[in-house]
Design a protein around this motif. Structure first.
Motif, PDB file in Angstrom:
ATOM      1  N   ALA A  51     -20.125  18.514  -3.695  1.00 51.75           N
ATOM      2  CA  ALA A  51     -19.266  17.943  -2.644  1.00 51.75           C
ATOM      3  C   ALA A  51     -20.079  17.417  -1.471  1.00 51.75           C
ATOM      4  O   ALA A  51     -21.210  17.884  -1.214  1.00 51.75           O
ATOM      5  CB  ALA A  51     -18.277  18.997  -2.158  1.00 51.75           C
ATOM      6  N   TYR A  52     -19.486  16.481  -0.786  1.00 50.44           N
ATOM      7  CA  TYR A  52     -20.050  15.888   0.435  1.00 50.44           C
ATOM      8  C   TYR A  52     -20.374  16.989   1.445  1.00 50.44           C
ATOM      9  O   TYR A  52     -19.558  17.884   1.666  1.00 50.44           O
ATOM     10  CB  TYR A  52     -19.019  14.907   1.012  1.00 50.44           C
ATOM     11  CG  TYR A  52     -19.388  14.272   2.336  1.00 50.44           C
ATOM     12  CD1 TYR A  52     -20.509  13.466   2.450  1.00 50.44           C
ATOM     13  CD2 TYR A  52     -18.597  14.466   3.466  1.00 50.44           C
ATOM     14  CE1 TYR A  52     -20.832  12.868   3.666  1.00 50.44           C
ATOM     15  CE2 TYR A  52     -18.905  13.879   4.677  1.00 50.44           C
ATOM     16  CZ  TYR A  52     -20.028  13.085   4.776  1.00 50.44           C
ATOM     17  OH  TYR A  52     -20.355  12.502   5.965  1.00 50.44           O
ATOM     18  N   ASN A  53     -21.550  16.922   1.996  1.00 46.44           N
ATOM     19  CA  ASN A  53     -22.019  17.886   3.005  1.00 46.44           C
ATOM     20  C   ASN A  53     -22.265  19.290   2.449  1.00 46.44           C
ATOM     21  O   ASN A  53     -22.503  20.215   3.223  1.00 46.44           O
ATOM     22  CB  ASN A  53     -21.048  17.982   4.196  1.00 46.44           C
ATOM     23  CG  ASN A  53     -21.453  16.999   5.293  1.00 46.44           C
ATOM     24  OD1 ASN A  53     -22.596  16.565   5.357  1.00 46.44           O
ATOM     25  ND2 ASN A  53     -20.520  16.650   6.156  1.00 46.44           N
ATOM     26  N   SER A  54     -22.159  19.474   1.113  1.00 47.90           N
ATOM     27  CA  SER A  54     -22.423  20.808   0.550  1.00 47.90           C
ATOM     28  C   SER A  54     -23.919  21.020   0.329  1.00 47.90           C
ATOM     29  O   SER A  54     -24.370  22.154   0.186  1.00 47.90           O
ATOM     30  CB  SER A  54     -21.674  20.994  -0.774  1.00 47.90           C
ATOM     31  OG  SER A  54     -22.208  20.122  -1.755  1.00 47.90           O
ATOM     32  N   ILE A  55     -24.664  19.924   0.274  1.00 44.43           N
ATOM     33  CA  ILE A  55     -26.124  20.013   0.235  1.00 44.43           C
ATOM     34  C   ILE A  55     -26.657  19.103   1.347  1.00 44.43           C
ATOM     35  O   ILE A  55     -25.982  18.138   1.728  1.00 44.43           O
ATOM     36  CB  ILE A  55     -26.714  19.581  -1.136  1.00 44.43           C
ATOM     37  CG1 ILE A  55     -26.253  18.162  -1.524  1.00 44.43           C
ATOM     38  CG2 ILE A  55     -26.337  20.584  -2.218  1.00 44.43           C
ATOM     39  CD1 ILE A  55     -26.938  17.599  -2.755  1.00 44.43           C
ATOM     40  N   LYS A  56     -27.838  19.424   1.834  1.00 44.64           N
ATOM     41  CA  LYS A  56     -28.345  18.657   2.992  1.00 44.64           C
ATOM     42  C   LYS A  56     -28.589  17.187   2.620  1.00 44.64           C
ATOM     43  O   LYS A  56     -28.506  16.311   3.468  1.00 44.64           O
ATOM     44  CB  LYS A  56     -29.596  19.302   3.570  1.00 44.64           C
ATOM     45  CG  LYS A  56     -30.824  19.314   2.689  1.00 44.64           C
ATOM     46  CD  LYS A  56     -32.000  19.918   3.437  1.00 44.64           C
ATOM     47  CE  LYS A  56     -33.219  20.181   2.576  1.00 44.64           C
ATOM     48  NZ  LYS A  56     -33.578  19.200   1.552  1.00 44.64           N
ATOM     49  N   GLU A  57     -28.852  16.933   1.343  1.00 44.76           N
ATOM     50  CA  GLU A  57     -29.139  15.555   0.936  1.00 44.76           C
ATOM     51  C   GLU A  57     -27.904  14.652   0.979  1.00 44.76           C
ATOM     52  O   GLU A  57     -28.021  13.435   1.060  1.00 44.76           O
ATOM     53  CB  GLU A  57     -29.718  15.527  -0.495  1.00 44.76           C
ATOM     54  CG  GLU A  57     -31.125  16.087  -0.628  1.00 44.76           C
ATOM     55  CD  GLU A  57     -31.144  17.604  -0.814  1.00 44.76           C
ATOM     56  OE1 GLU A  57     -30.057  18.230  -0.712  1.00 44.76           O
ATOM     57  OE2 GLU A  57     -32.235  18.158  -1.057  1.00 44.76           O
ATOM     58  N   TRP A  58     -26.711  15.246   0.877  1.00 45.16           N
ATOM     59  CA  TRP A  58     -25.482  14.422   0.901  1.00 45.16           C
ATOM     60  C   TRP A  58     -24.876  14.460   2.308  1.00 45.16           C
ATOM     61  O   TRP A  58     -23.851  15.073   2.551  1.00 45.16           O
ATOM     62  CB  TRP A  58     -24.481  14.904  -0.150  1.00 45.16           C
ATOM     63  CG  TRP A  58     -23.359  13.907  -0.409  1.00 45.16           C
ATOM     64  CD1 TRP A  58     -23.108  12.764   0.286  1.00 45.16           C
ATOM     65  CD2 TRP A  58     -22.360  13.978  -1.424  1.00 45.16           C
ATOM     66  NE1 TRP A  58     -22.013  12.113  -0.236  1.00 45.16           N
ATOM     67  CE2 TRP A  58     -21.533  12.835  -1.296  1.00 45.16           C
ATOM     68  CE3 TRP A  58     -22.073  14.889  -2.434  1.00 45.16           C
ATOM     69  CZ2 TRP A  58     -20.449  12.599  -2.139  1.00 45.16           C
ATOM     70  CZ3 TRP A  58     -20.988  14.657  -3.275  1.00 45.16           C
ATOM     71  CH2 TRP A  58     -20.181  13.511  -3.129  1.00 45.16           C
ATOM     72  N   ASP A  59     -25.555  13.782   3.212  1.00 47.77           N
ATOM     73  CA  ASP A  59     -25.047  13.675   4.582  1.00 47.77           C
ATOM     74  C   ASP A  59     -24.379  12.302   4.766  1.00 47.77           C
ATOM     75  O   ASP A  59     -24.208  11.558   3.804  1.00 47.77           O
ATOM     76  CB  ASP A  59     -26.179  13.896   5.593  1.00 47.77           C
ATOM     77  CG  ASP A  59     -27.309  12.872   5.443  1.00 47.77           C
ATOM     78  OD1 ASP A  59     -27.150  11.898   4.673  1.00 47.77           O
ATOM     79  OD2 ASP A  59     -28.356  13.043   6.099  1.00 47.77           O
ATOM     80  N   SER A  60     -24.017  11.980   5.985  1.00 51.57           N
ATOM     81  CA  SER A  60     -23.262  10.743   6.212  1.00 51.57           C
ATOM     82  C   SER A  60     -24.096   9.491   5.889  1.00 51.57           C
ATOM     83  O   SER A  60     -23.576   8.511   5.355  1.00 51.57           O
ATOM     84  CB  SER A  60     -22.763  10.679   7.652  1.00 51.57           C
ATOM     85  OG  SER A  60     -23.842  10.807   8.549  1.00 51.57           O
ATOM     86  N   THR A  61     -25.408   9.556   6.194  1.00 52.50           N
ATOM     87  CA  THR A  61     -26.259   8.396   5.887  1.00 52.50           C
ATOM     88  C   THR A  61     -26.363   8.214   4.377  1.00 52.50           C
ATOM     89  O   THR A  61     -26.216   7.098   3.852  1.00 52.50           O
ATOM     90  CB  THR A  61     -27.667   8.601   6.499  1.00 52.50           C
ATOM     91  OG1 THR A  61     -27.517   8.759   7.909  1.00 52.50           O
ATOM     92  CG2 THR A  61     -28.561   7.405   6.219  1.00 52.50           C
ATOM     93  N   ALA A  62     -26.596   9.326   3.670  1.00 49.86           N
ATOM     94  CA  ALA A  62     -26.701   9.244   2.209  1.00 49.86           C
ATOM     95  C   ALA A  62     -25.372   8.802   1.593  1.00 49.86           C
ATOM     96  O   ALA A  62     -25.351   8.128   0.561  1.00 49.86           O
ATOM     97  CB  ALA A  62     -27.120  10.594   1.641  1.00 49.86           C
ATOM     98  N   HIS A  63     -24.283   9.173   2.245  1.00 50.37           N
ATOM     99  CA  HIS A  63     -22.965   8.794   1.713  1.00 50.37           C
ATOM    100  C   HIS A  63     -22.823   7.265   1.690  1.00 50.37           C
ATOM    101  O   HIS A  63     -22.313   6.699   0.722  1.00 50.37           O
ATOM    102  CB  HIS A  63     -21.854   9.419   2.557  1.00 50.37           C
ATOM    103  CG  HIS A  63     -20.497   9.307   1.928  1.00 50.37           C
ATOM    104  ND1 HIS A  63     -20.145   9.972   0.781  1.00 50.37           N
ATOM    105  CD2 HIS A  63     -19.402   8.578   2.278  1.00 50.37           C
ATOM    106  CE1 HIS A  63     -18.901   9.669   0.445  1.00 50.37           C
ATOM    107  NE2 HIS A  63     -18.420   8.819   1.344  1.00 50.37           N
ATOM    108  N   MET A  64     -23.289   6.621   2.753  1.00 49.10           N
ATOM    109  CA  MET A  64     -23.202   5.153   2.787  1.00 49.10           C
ATOM    110  C   MET A  64     -24.129   4.530   1.731  1.00 49.10           C
ATOM    111  O   MET A  64     -23.783   3.525   1.108  1.00 49.10           O
ATOM    112  CB  MET A  64     -23.548   4.620   4.183  1.00 49.10           C
ATOM    113  CG  MET A  64     -22.515   4.967   5.247  1.00 49.10           C
ATOM    114  SD  MET A  64     -20.792   4.799   4.709  1.00 49.10           S
ATOM    115  CE  MET A  64     -20.699   3.062   4.308  1.00 49.10           C
ATOM    116  N   LEU A  65     -25.298   5.139   1.530  1.00 49.77           N
ATOM    117  CA  LEU A  65     -26.199   4.645   0.478  1.00 49.77           C
ATOM    118  C   LEU A  65     -25.559   4.852  -0.897  1.00 49.77           C
ATOM    119  O   LEU A  65     -25.678   3.997  -1.783  1.00 49.77           O
ATOM    120  CB  LEU A  65     -27.549   5.372   0.541  1.00 49.77           C
ATOM    121  CG  LEU A  65     -28.397   5.105   1.791  1.00 49.77           C
ATOM    122  CD1 LEU A  65     -29.618   6.012   1.824  1.00 49.77           C
ATOM    123  CD2 LEU A  65     -28.833   3.640   1.846  1.00 49.77           C
TER     124      LEU A  65
END
Lengths: 248, 85
Positions: B33-47
Motif C-alpha cells: 500500500a501507498y506510504n506503507s514502505i518508505k519507497e512509496w511516498d508522494s514523489t514515487a507515487h507520481m513516478l
C-alpha cells in the motif's frame, strides 16, 4: 530535423509572445506542438516555423475547455511514447482592465479559468509526460503587475500572482523528479493584448520604463528560448522580468 | 481474456511498480500500500503513475490517481481502462 530535437508545446501560439516563442524555438531546432484557438492564424505560424526547418503540429482548441485539453494530451501521449516532451511554454492568457467596482464576476471567472485553471491543468498533464523521462521544463507567463500591482488590473494582477506562486511551488515539488519550472514576467509588450492602449497612455508608461521604450514580443521570446536551452539547466523556480526596467 | 495476456499485464504491472518505487519485484504484491514502505511516498507515487501510463499507454483520471492506494487497487483501476489482471 534531428531525432534528438527537443519537443516543445507552446500555447497561445497564434499571436504575440506565443507566436514569437514558436519562431524562436523553431529557429533553435525544436520540434513544435502549437496550440491556440484561431485555426487560420495557427496554420500561418505553422507555415512560418516549417520554413525555418521545424517539424510542427497544430491543435486548435480553447484551453478553458478542460475535456478538450485532456483529449489533446490523450492524443499526444502515443506520439510522445518514444520521445520526451522537453518544454511546455504556456503563453495563452487574457488581460482584463477593470476597476474593482466595475469587475463583473462572470469576467472574473473567465479570466481565472484561463490564467489560472488552464495553467494548472496544463502543468499537471505536461508534467506527467515529463515524469516518464524524469526531465522537462515548464515555462509560464507571469507579469510585471504580479509583483507590483496595477490600478485597474487587480484581478488580472491577482491571476498572474497565482502563476508566480505556482511556479515557485511546482519548482519545489517537481525538481526532485528532474523537472524545472520557470516564468517570464513581461512588462509592457506591444501585442494584441495591449493594442487598445492609446498613444498618450503608452507615452506615459514609457516614462516609468528605465529603457524608455515598450518591449517587443521577440524580446520575451528570446528569454523563453534561453530558459528552454541547456544553458539554463540549473535555473528553476525563477520569475525572470523582461520589462526594460519597468519594475525598478 | 487469455491467461497469457493476464500474465503479461501482471508482469508489466510488477515491473512498473518495481521501476517507479526502486524496489525488488519480489516486494510487489497485492497488499502493498501507498506510504506503507518508505519507497512509496508522494514523489514515487507520481513516478508510478507516469510509469503505468507509459507501460499501458493510457491516461489516468485524477480521481483514479488519488484512489490508487495499493497494488490491488491499481489492478482494479487499470481494469476500468481495459487492462485485465
Amino acid at each position: 530535423m534531428s531525432e534528438q530535437a527537443p519537443v516543445s508545446l507552446i500555447t497561445g501560439a497564434s499571436r504575440g509572445i506565443g507566436r514569437a516563442a514558436a519562431l524562436a524555438l523553431a529557429k533553435a531546432g525544436h520540434e513544435l506542438i502549437l496550440v491556440a484557438r484561431d485555426t487560420q492564424a495557427l496554420e500561418q505560424v505553422q507555415t512560418d516555423c516549417q520554413a525555418l526547418g521545424a517539424l510542427v503540429s497544430v491543435h486548435a482548441l480553447d484551453l478553458t475547455e478542460r475535456d478538450a485539453v485532456t483529449a489533446l494530451f490523450r492524443q499526444l501521449q502515443p506520439q510522445l511514447q518514444h520521445k520526451a516532451l522537453s518544454n511546455l511554454v504556456h503563453c495563452a492568457g487574457q488581460m482584463q482592465d477593470a476597476l474593482l467596482a466595475m469587475t463583473r464576476f462572470t469576467d472574473l471567472d473567465k479570466l481565472l479559468a484561463l490564467n489560472v485553471g488552464a495553467t494548472v491543468q496544463l502543468c499537471q498533464l505536461a508534467s506527467k509526460l515529463m515524469l516518464r523521462h524524469k526531465a522537462g521544463h515548464l515555462v509560464l507567463l507571469s507579469s510585471k503587475v504580479a509583483e507590483s500591482g496595477s490600478a485597474g488590473q487587480a484581478v488580472y494582477a491577482a491571476s498572474k500572482g497565482a502563476v508566480s506562486a505556482l511556479v515557485k511551488s511546482l519548482a519545489k515539488e517537481l525538481g526532485p523528479s528532474g523537472i524545472r519550472v520557470n516564468a517570464v514576467a513581461p512588462g509592457f509588450i506591444e501585442t494584441d493584448l495591449t493594442a487598445h492602449y492609446s498613444n498618450d497612455k503608452k507615452q506615459q508608461l514609457m516614462q516609468n520604463i528605465s529603457l524608455r521604450r515598450l518591449g517587443q514580443a521577440n524580446e520575451v521570446a528570446s528569454v523563453i528560448e534561453f530558459l528552454c536551452s541547456d544553458k539554463a539547466r540549473y535555473i528553476t523556480g525563477h520569475i525572470l522580468a523582461v520589462d526594460g526596467g519597468f519594475s525598478l | 481474456m487469455s491467461n497469457e495476456l493476464i500474465q503479461t499485464n501482471t508482469a508489466k504491472l510488477t515491473a512498473a511498480f518495481a521501476t517507479a518505487l526502486v524496489v525488488a519485484e519480489t516486494q510487489i504484491h497485492d497488499d502493498l500500500a501507498y506510504n506503507s514502505i518508505k519507497e512509496w511516498d508522494s514523489t514515487a507515487h507520481m513516478l508510478l503513475i507516469a510509469e503505468l501510463e507509459n507501460v499501458f499507454n493510457l491516461m489516468l483520471d485524477t480521481d483514479d490517481i488519488i484512489d490508487m492506494s495499493s497494488v490491488a487497487k491499481a489492478k482494479a483501476i487499470l481494469g476500468k481502462y481495459g487492462v485485465a489482471f
